[in-house]
Write a protein that holds these residues in place. Structure first.
Motif, PDB file in Angstrom:
ATOM      1  N   PHE A 210     -43.888  16.363  53.816  1.00  0.00           N
ATOM      2  CA  PHE A 210     -43.628  15.130  52.770  1.00  0.00           C
ATOM      3  C   PHE A 210     -42.625  15.488  51.911  1.00  0.00           C
ATOM      4  CE2 PHE A 210     -44.411  13.186  48.485  1.00  0.00           C
ATOM      5  CZ  PHE A 210     -44.349  12.017  49.154  1.00  0.00           C
ATOM      6  N   LEU A 211     -42.138  17.139  51.888  1.00  0.00           N
ATOM      7  CA  LEU A 211     -41.133  17.374  51.005  1.00  0.00           C
ATOM      8  C   LEU A 211     -40.062  17.318  51.656  1.00  0.00           C
ATOM      9  CD1 LEU A 211     -39.479  18.746  48.571  1.00  0.00           C
ATOM     10  CD2 LEU A 211     -40.003  21.065  49.803  1.00  0.00           C
ATOM     11  N   ASP A 212     -39.901  17.370  53.083  1.00  0.00           N
ATOM     12  CA  ASP A 212     -38.772  16.966  53.992  1.00  0.00           C
ATOM     13  C   ASP A 212     -38.441  15.366  53.973  1.00  0.00           C
ATOM     14  OD1 ASP A 212     -38.215  19.454  54.868  1.00  0.00           O
ATOM     15  OD2 ASP A 212     -39.502  19.163  56.674  1.00  0.00           O
ATOM     16  N   ILE A 213     -39.371  14.573  53.774  1.00  0.00           N
ATOM     17  CA  ILE A 213     -39.592  13.233  53.608  1.00  0.00           C
ATOM     18  C   ILE A 213     -38.783  12.677  52.245  1.00  0.00           C
ATOM     19  CG2 ILE A 213     -40.591  10.931  53.621  1.00  0.00           C
ATOM     20  CD1 ILE A 213     -42.327  11.995  55.718  1.00  0.00           C
ATOM     21  N   ILE A 214     -39.353  13.468  51.192  1.00  0.00           N
ATOM     22  CA  ILE A 214     -38.758  13.128  49.955  1.00  0.00           C
ATOM     23  C   ILE A 214     -37.097  13.637  49.804  1.00  0.00           C
ATOM     24  CG2 ILE A 214     -38.385  13.965  47.534  1.00  0.00           C
ATOM     25  CD1 ILE A 214     -40.935  12.235  47.854  1.00  0.00           C
ATOM     26  N   LEU A 215     -36.707  14.725  50.374  1.00  0.00           N
ATOM     27  CA  LEU A 215     -35.611  15.089  50.434  1.00  0.00           C
ATOM     28  C   LEU A 215     -34.416  14.161  51.471  1.00  0.00           C
ATOM     29  CD1 LEU A 215     -35.825  18.901  50.960  1.00  0.00           C
ATOM     30  CD2 LEU A 215     -35.107  17.728  48.888  1.00  0.00           C
TER      31      LEU A 215
ATOM     32  N   VAL B 192     -44.202  12.086  62.544  1.00  0.00           N
ATOM     33  CA  VAL B 192     -44.094  11.571  60.877  1.00  0.00           C
ATOM     34  C   VAL B 192     -44.907  10.408  60.943  1.00  0.00           C
ATOM     35  CG1 VAL B 192     -41.993  10.340  61.558  1.00  0.00           C
ATOM     36  CG2 VAL B 192     -42.552  10.976  59.251  1.00  0.00           C
ATOM     37  N   ASP B 193     -45.411  10.072  59.762  1.00  0.00           N
ATOM     38  CA  ASP B 193     -46.093   8.757  59.627  1.00  0.00           C
ATOM     39  C   ASP B 193     -44.950   7.915  58.986  1.00  0.00           C
ATOM     40  OD1 ASP B 193     -47.734   6.719  58.659  1.00  0.00           O
ATOM     41  OD2 ASP B 193     -48.531   7.653  57.027  1.00  0.00           O
ATOM     42  N   ILE B 194     -44.738   6.910  59.921  1.00  0.00           N
ATOM     43  CA  ILE B 194     -43.417   6.046  59.671  1.00  0.00           C
ATOM     44  C   ILE B 194     -43.581   5.326  58.393  1.00  0.00           C
ATOM     45  CG2 ILE B 194     -44.233   4.139  61.278  1.00  0.00           C
ATOM     46  CD1 ILE B 194     -40.571   5.431  60.226  1.00  0.00           C
ATOM     47  N   TRP B 195     -44.732   4.658  58.189  1.00  0.00           N
ATOM     48  CA  TRP B 195     -45.123   3.952  57.089  1.00  0.00           C
ATOM     49  C   TRP B 195     -44.850   4.531  55.883  1.00  0.00           C
ATOM     50  CZ3 TRP B 195     -44.612  -0.676  58.723  1.00  0.00           C
ATOM     51  CH2 TRP B 195     -44.803  -1.123  59.852  1.00  0.00           C
TER      52      TRP B 195
ATOM     53  N   ALA C 173     -41.772   3.678  53.185  1.00  0.00           N
ATOM     54  CA  ALA C 173     -42.095   3.390  51.740  1.00  0.00           C
ATOM     55  C   ALA C 173     -41.514   4.608  50.854  1.00  0.00           C
ATOM     56  CB  ALA C 173     -43.971   3.328  51.426  1.00  0.00           C
ATOM     57  N   THR C 174     -41.489   5.820  51.152  1.00  0.00           N
ATOM     58  CA  THR C 174     -41.109   6.651  50.259  1.00  0.00           C
ATOM     59  C   THR C 174     -39.513   6.747  50.160  1.00  0.00           C
ATOM     60  OG1 THR C 174     -42.615   8.348  50.846  1.00  0.00           O
ATOM     61  CG2 THR C 174     -40.468   9.322  49.984  1.00  0.00           C
ATOM     62  N   ILE C 175     -38.852   6.350  51.309  1.00  0.00           N
ATOM     63  CA  ILE C 175     -37.232   5.986  51.453  1.00  0.00           C
ATOM     64  C   ILE C 175     -37.234   4.632  50.555  1.00  0.00           C
ATOM     65  CG2 ILE C 175     -35.448   5.339  52.864  1.00  0.00           C
ATOM     66  CD1 ILE C 175     -36.824   7.009  54.908  1.00  0.00           C
ATOM     67  N   GLY C 176     -37.872   3.652  50.467  1.00  0.00           N
ATOM     68  CA  GLY C 176     -37.559   2.426  49.771  1.00  0.00           C
ATOM     69  C   GLY C 176     -37.673   2.487  48.325  1.00  0.00           C
ATOM     70  N   VAL C 177     -38.964   3.336  48.033  1.00  0.00           N
ATOM     71  CA  VAL C 177     -39.199   3.566  46.664  1.00  0.00           C
ATOM     72  C   VAL C 177     -37.999   4.331  45.923  1.00  0.00           C
ATOM     73  CG1 VAL C 177     -40.792   4.685  44.903  1.00  0.00           C
ATOM     74  CG2 VAL C 177     -41.491   2.918  46.587  1.00  0.00           C
ATOM     75  N   THR C 178     -37.784   5.501  46.598  1.00  0.00           N
ATOM     76  CA  THR C 178     -36.992   6.489  46.176  1.00  0.00           C
ATOM     77  C   THR C 178     -35.657   5.671  46.017  1.00  0.00           C
ATOM     78  OG1 THR C 178     -38.029   8.215  47.177  1.00  0.00           O
ATOM     79  CG2 THR C 178     -35.642   8.567  46.646  1.00  0.00           C
ATOM     80  N   THR C 179     -34.999   5.107  46.822  1.00  0.00           N
ATOM     81  CA  THR C 179     -33.895   4.117  46.719  1.00  0.00           C
ATOM     82  C   THR C 179     -33.802   3.194  45.568  1.00  0.00           C
ATOM     83  OG1 THR C 179     -33.452   4.617  49.046  1.00  0.00           O
ATOM     84  CG2 THR C 179     -32.144   2.860  48.146  1.00  0.00           C
ATOM     85  N   ALA C 180     -35.041   2.560  45.496  1.00  0.00           N
ATOM     86  CA  ALA C 180     -34.921   1.608  44.449  1.00  0.00           C
ATOM     87  C   ALA C 180     -34.885   2.342  43.070  1.00  0.00           C
ATOM     88  CB  ALA C 180     -36.316   0.983  44.469  1.00  0.00           C
ATOM     89  N   LEU C 181     -35.605   3.448  43.003  1.00  0.00           N
ATOM     90  CA  LEU C 181     -35.605   4.133  41.598  1.00  0.00           C
ATOM     91  C   LEU C 181     -34.055   4.611  41.621  1.00  0.00           C
ATOM     92  CD1 LEU C 181     -38.983   5.916  41.661  1.00  0.00           C
ATOM     93  CD2 LEU C 181     -38.344   3.846  40.347  1.00  0.00           C
ATOM     94  N   PHE C 182     -33.495   5.154  42.334  1.00  0.00           N
ATOM     95  CA  PHE C 182     -32.184   5.838  42.287  1.00  0.00           C
ATOM     96  C   PHE C 182     -31.051   4.687  41.996  1.00  0.00           C
ATOM     97  CE2 PHE C 182     -33.606  10.046  43.514  1.00  0.00           C
ATOM     98  CZ  PHE C 182     -32.570  10.639  43.422  1.00  0.00           C
ATOM     99  N   SER C 183     -31.222   3.528  42.556  1.00  0.00           N
ATOM    100  CA  SER C 183     -30.403   2.464  42.513  1.00  0.00           C
ATOM    101  C   SER C 183     -30.292   1.927  40.989  1.00  0.00           C
ATOM    102  CB  SER C 183     -30.852   1.375  43.296  1.00  0.00           C
ATOM    103  OG  SER C 183     -30.431   1.675  44.733  1.00  0.00           O
TER     104      SER C 183
END
Length: 186
Positions: free
Chosen positions: A3-8, A129-132, A136-146
């Motif tokens: 999960f840390l890899d996915i967050i990074l 990897v669990d793609i879902w 979701a992590t990529i989308g939420v992270t990008t939304a917050l960063f944006s």
């Protein structure tokens, strides 16, 4: 991938959208909720959609390339990360069309900032990897960063743009190297 890899990974791929959001924040006198929602939904949505599309394309071709999947993941991440670093060090400014939040402008920017996420989705197809949860992590992270980038750009100006893109490229290179090392030596 952990999960840390996915967050990074999510942080790394969100840096283009973050940088564009900073630039858009520069052009706004006073951002409102509509501006924050626009960058969050467009950039976060496309950053989630593109790796999902890439993942399903990758799954289709996985049996053909399983013997070298770790190399494919490494090369794709290295190319994307290297390009981000190169573009940052080259110092070229991209056209972010300032305070324009029209549908067409946001669509073009969302696609342009998420092309690398398509390649990352292909890489994810070759990993456990669990793609879902990943998208979701990529989308939420990008939304917050944006949304944060829009705010930061409005407050502090353009001085963080290149650092964010450089950091994103370095993170992608490191994740690619980690995948390769883990597969070769563990």
């Amino acid at each position: 991938m952990s999960f840390l890899d996915i967050i990074l990974l999510a942080i790394g791929v969100s840096m283009d959208a973050f940088a564009v959001s900073i630039a858009k924040g520069l052009a706004l006198h006073r951002p409102c909720a509509r501006h924050y929602g626009s960058v969050a939904l467009w950039f976060g949505g496309f950053q989630a959609l593109m790796p999902l599309v890439g993942y399903f394309l990758g799954i289709h071709f996985a049996p053909i390339v399983e013997c070298c999947d770790h190399w494919i993941a490494f090369v794709l991440l290295a190319i994307i990360g290297g390009k981000m670093i190169y573009d940052t060090l080259r110092g070229g400014e991209e056209d972010t069309t300032g305070a324009d939040f029209r549908l067409r402008t946001m669509f073009v920017l969302a696609v342009a900032t998420s092309i690398d996420a398509l390649a990352i989705g292909i890489s994810l197809a070759f990993l456990k990897v669990d793609i879902w949860s990943a998208v979701a992590t990529i989308g939420v992270t990008t939304a917050l960063f944006s949304a944060f980038g829009l705010h930061l750009g409005n407050i502090f100006g353009n001085r963080y743009k290149h650092g964010a893109e450089l950091l994103g490229g370095i993170v992608l290179l490191l994740i690619g190297a980690k995948i390769l090392i883990e597969h070769l030596f563990y």
